[in-house]
Design an enzyme around this catalytic site. Sequence first.
Site, short mmCIF file in Angstrom:
data_model
loop_
_atom_site.label_atom_id
_atom_site.label_comp_id
_atom_site.label_asym_id
_atom_site.label_seq_id
_atom_site.Cartn_x
_atom_site.Cartn_y
_atom_site.Cartn_z
N LYS A 124 0.82 -1.22 0.00
CA LYS A 124 0.00 0.00 0.00
C LYS A 124 0.84 1.26 0.00
O LYS A 124 0.63 2.18 -0.80
CB LYS A 124 -0.93 0.03 1.23
N ASN A 146 -3.57 6.45 5.65
CA ASN A 146 -2.92 5.48 6.54
C ASN A 146 -1.40 5.49 6.41
O ASN A 146 -0.70 4.94 7.24
CB ASN A 146 -3.47 4.08 6.21
N HIS A 157 -3.95 -9.63 10.14
CA HIS A 157 -4.90 -9.04 11.09
C HIS A 157 -6.06 -9.99 11.42
O HIS A 157 -7.18 -9.54 11.70
CB HIS A 157 -5.47 -7.72 10.53
#
Length: 443
Positions: free
Chosen positions: A117, A140, A186
Amino acid sequence: MQSKRFVVVGLGKTGFALAKFLYQQGAKVLVSDHSPLEQLKPRVKELMSLGIEIEAGGHKEETFLRADGIVLSPGVNPHLPVLKLAKAKGIPVWGELDIVFPYLPCPVIAITGTNGKTTTTTLLGKLLKAAGKRVWVGGNIGTPLVEALKEKDLDFIVAEVSSFQLEINTSFHPFVAICLNVAEDHLDRHGSLEVYRQCKLKIAQKQRKNDWFIFDGDDPALSEAALLLKSEKLPFGIKKDYVPGAYLEKGKIIITLKERWEIPIEVLKLKGTHNYKNVMAALLAAQITGCELAQIEQTLKQFPGLPHRLEWVRSLNGVSFYNDSKATNISATLAALESLEPPIVLIAGGLGKGQDFTSLGPALQQRTKAVVLLGKDAPKIAAISKQYVPTFIVSDLRAAVRKAWELARPKGQVLLSPACASFDMFKGYQERGEYFKEEVYAL
């Protein structure tokens, strides 16, 4: 928002920025954080000077049940019991994306994915700027999206967005949505790979027919999910010739949309199949936004990547050292192993976040000569790795570097690519990577 009562949950960087934004819109704001007051300074002082209330050391039910709306910082678990009570009472719960999106002044290019990302977000921002676009880059990646509202006369906003941000998104619909990949990560938060994937796909679920969804066409689950979206679809990958889209052909990245672009991979500083895919996604977005290849080609060739992402550190007596501390999941470590030439000594371990390390085995057998492990979940990884290669568990990163150097000689690669989070031993992957580099230079 005028005179409405908002509770902002979490006083990290994003919560702090959101609290000030809501106050500026005329809302009555209270910030609630589970940390004790002394840990929240100096942000508390600035907020209190504005008349924003602070609730520290826990979340009181009455605070939440009196709110007209609740806004969560990305790191806050949306399944907290107090939030369930508020929802049962009909109090809306929003995230940063819902609050900020209606105020954004220009089209948004949003980028998510398990890995890549930040690299793709940074690269795309540089490409658009090279083409003369006025661009804000953040999200982010480090700067809360709400900060983009301070900028004027923007052409595009390029924002990295995480699964935590997307998890409670109800209205965010970027002009261009990019999903680079989805792999196990996650799971301690989301519970399963499928739930995690659905969080990622929220980046495109509110898009309209004139929007664009760029995605990894080599992933069958993403390809299937894309069929249900209203937006225009652009796949990229290496398994097929994606037209329109992007693919790899005879050592060249091929982009096919408004025009055909050909970029030899040998001219790129970014290396590895995973990075070629990141480049494909960025170039597809660049074509959508009207960039010309001649404007951006030099920037593309010169982009070196980012620290802690397969970063070459030094070579010493025939052994090269690479810092891939950002590899906090198995998928990222597998990509790193594929990008380097064997023999490799891998340093891994940390907090596994509920991952199943079985899939590491074949790659360790094919690409490594030994594995050095540390951290909380080192025994879990060792249970797999010792079936394939010599495995050693050490107490700390200094010992890991020295053991790996010993094992790699006389010639080979030492790769720090932990496949785990760092918080059992470090403040974050950055600190882990910097400490690794210090120990390498100390040899």
